[in-house]
Design a protein around this motif. Structure first.
Motif, PDB file in Angstrom:
ATOM      1  N   LEU A   1       6.032   7.519   4.151  1.00  0.00           N
ATOM      2  CA  LEU A   1       5.558   8.607   2.915  1.00  0.00           C
ATOM      3  C   LEU A   1       6.597   8.075   2.027  1.00  0.00           C
ATOM      4  O   LEU A   1       6.502   8.323   0.989  1.00  0.00           O
ATOM      5  CB  LEU A   1       6.052   9.933   3.834  1.00  0.00           C
ATOM      6  CG  LEU A   1       4.678  10.163   4.264  1.00  0.00           C
ATOM      7  CD1 LEU A   1       4.863  11.908   5.065  1.00  0.00           C
ATOM      8  CD2 LEU A   1       3.358  10.473   4.215  1.00  0.00           C
ATOM      9  N   GLY A   2       8.040   7.637   2.536  1.00  0.00           N
ATOM     10  CA  GLY A   2       8.911   6.917   1.326  1.00  0.00           C
ATOM     11  C   GLY A   2       8.910   6.083   0.735  1.00  0.00           C
ATOM     12  O   GLY A   2       8.938   5.826  -0.809  1.00  0.00           O
ATOM     13  N   LEU A   3       7.735   5.228   1.601  1.00  0.00           N
ATOM     14  CA  LEU A   3       7.902   3.850   0.552  1.00  0.00           C
ATOM     15  C   LEU A   3       6.126   4.024  -0.069  1.00  0.00           C
ATOM     16  O   LEU A   3       5.780   3.899  -1.177  1.00  0.00           O
ATOM     17  CB  LEU A   3       6.881   2.796   2.089  1.00  0.00           C
ATOM     18  CG  LEU A   3       8.206   2.096   2.950  1.00  0.00           C
ATOM     19  CD1 LEU A   3       7.590   1.705   4.082  1.00  0.00           C
ATOM     20  CD2 LEU A   3       9.881   1.656   1.369  1.00  0.00           C
ATOM     21  N   ILE A   4       5.611   4.707   0.322  1.00  0.00           N
ATOM     22  CA  ILE A   4       4.194   5.135  -0.225  1.00  0.00           C
ATOM     23  C   ILE A   4       4.748   5.971  -1.675  1.00  0.00           C
ATOM     24  O   ILE A   4       3.917   5.888  -2.491  1.00  0.00           O
ATOM     25  CB  ILE A   4       3.501   5.875   0.661  1.00  0.00           C
ATOM     26  CG1 ILE A   4       2.384   5.032   1.699  1.00  0.00           C
ATOM     27  CG2 ILE A   4       1.854   6.475  -0.388  1.00  0.00           C
ATOM     28  CD1 ILE A   4       1.684   5.909   2.886  1.00  0.00           C
ATOM     29  N   ALA A   5       5.720   6.743  -1.846  1.00  0.00           N
ATOM     30  CA  ALA A   5       5.551   7.546  -2.848  1.00  0.00           C
ATOM     31  C   ALA A   5       5.960   6.993  -3.710  1.00  0.00           C
ATOM     32  O   ALA A   5       5.891   6.936  -4.771  1.00  0.00           O
ATOM     33  CB  ALA A   5       6.473   8.626  -2.328  1.00  0.00           C
ATOM     34  N   ALA A   6       7.162   5.374  -3.670  1.00  0.00           N
ATOM     35  CA  ALA A   6       7.608   5.075  -4.189  1.00  0.00           C
ATOM     36  C   ALA A   6       6.681   4.072  -4.916  1.00  0.00           C
ATOM     37  O   ALA A   6       6.601   4.029  -5.869  1.00  0.00           O
ATOM     38  CB  ALA A   6       8.841   3.978  -3.313  1.00  0.00           C
TER      39      ALA A   6
END
Length: 330
Positions: A123-128
């Motif tokens: 989810l952190g990768l998708i958000a970035a």
């Protein structure tokens, strides 16, 4: 690796040698000052049948008639020889109670560790990768809400939705009630594991989302990320390609360092879901002022957190050679 690993292990071992006595003294003091009478908690509803002489006899058998400092010295002397005493709540040796319940807690915390690491990092990768757009805003909003939500409330909400409302998952226990261990299959165990794992994972997912997003945003804005983007690389490819390698090491380090929070979150989850682990035993021991069991569980938790922090330090140095002592001296 041997050049920095041995000094690191030695340094952490020295810390553990002074940390264990300090933690033991502090916890024993808190337990001794607790307003709960162990004898009264043990007697319970049978208070009318137990006279003052019997209460004094019970206290004498448990060693509660001695001053607190004498009881601590006796406990510490026995602990050095491997004897953590007998649990008042379970009427069994503390080491046996911990050995019987630790596998259930380890299964829960281990599954929550893996799930929260995978979900939080992804989810952190998708958000970035979608920075400034609606997926980024939704993911960050969810992370903030989860970080501010009490663990027991999340557990009750999961039960209300998936167990009571939809009837998809069981609401308690590690296996269907009424069945022996031999009769319980792997599918049943996994089904009972889902809701507790999700409830415990909430503690670790939010920090990972925000930390991974920040690390990846820094990479995307760096000269290397800008160079790749100028040559036609898209944000999604950058995020799950070179960006993943950039953010994975720090994310693993942060997650390992927060293993103690997962273990702490499992206490409430085990109580809500009636999970037969150390968390549930901790609550029962606290309600009964069971000092030997509380001390034993505290030492086991301290070692668990210590190992988690040690693995975080090792992982950080393995994944980033710049953190090794020889690199800092260059």
């Amino acid at each position: 690796m041997k050049g920095w690993l041995v000094p690191l292990l030695y340094d952490r071992a020295v810390r553990l040698l002074w940390l264990v006595p300090l933690a033991s003294v502090g916890l024993f003091t808190l337990v001794s000052l607790a307003p709960i009478d162990p004898v009264q908690a043990y007697v319970g509803a049978r208070v009318a049948l137990v006279g003052p002489e019997q209460r004094e006899a019970i206290a004498a058998v448990w060693g509660l008639d001695a001053p607190a400092h004498e009881r601590f010295l006796v406990w510490a002397g026995n602990a050095l020889s491997g004897d953590l005493g007998d649990s008042i709540t379970f009427n069994a040796p503390v080491t046996q109670v911990i050995a019987d319940r630790f596998p259930a807690s380890l299964t829960l915390v281990g599954a929550a560790f893996l799930f929260s690491f995978a979900a939080g990092t992804a989810l952190g990768l998708i958000a970035a990768a979608t920075r400034g757009r609606w997926p980024d805003r939704i993911i960050r909003g969810v992370a903030v809400v989860l970080a501010a939500s009490p663990g027991f409330w999340i557990a009750l909400l999961l039960i209300a939705i998936f167990a009571v409302g939809l009837g998809l998952l069981p609401a308690c226990c590690a296996a269907p009630p009424g069945l022996t261990a031999a009769e319980v299959g792997l599918a049943d165990r996994l089904q009972h594991l889902v809701l507790p794992v999700v409830a415990v994972s909430v503690v670790g997912i939010s920090p990972l989302i925000l930390h991974t997003r920040q690390r990846l945003v820094a990479f995307l804005d760096s000269p290397a990320g800008s160079h790749l983007a100028a040559h036609g690389a898209g944000r999604v490819w950058l995020a799950f390609g070179p960006g993943l390698r950039h953010a994975l090491g720090p994310a693993l380090t942060v997650h390992l360092a927060g293993a103690g929070e997962l273990f702490g979150g499992s206490v409430l989850a085990e109580t809500v879901f009636a999970w037969p682990g150390l968390g549930q035993a901790t609550v029962q021991a606290a309600l009964g002022a069971d000092a030997p069991l509380l001390m034993g569980i505290a030492l086991a938790t301290l070692l668990f957190v210590f190992i988690g922090n040690l693995l975080a330090d090792v992982a950080a140095r393995v994944l980033d050679p710049r953190l090794r002592p020889e690199a800092r001296h260059d």
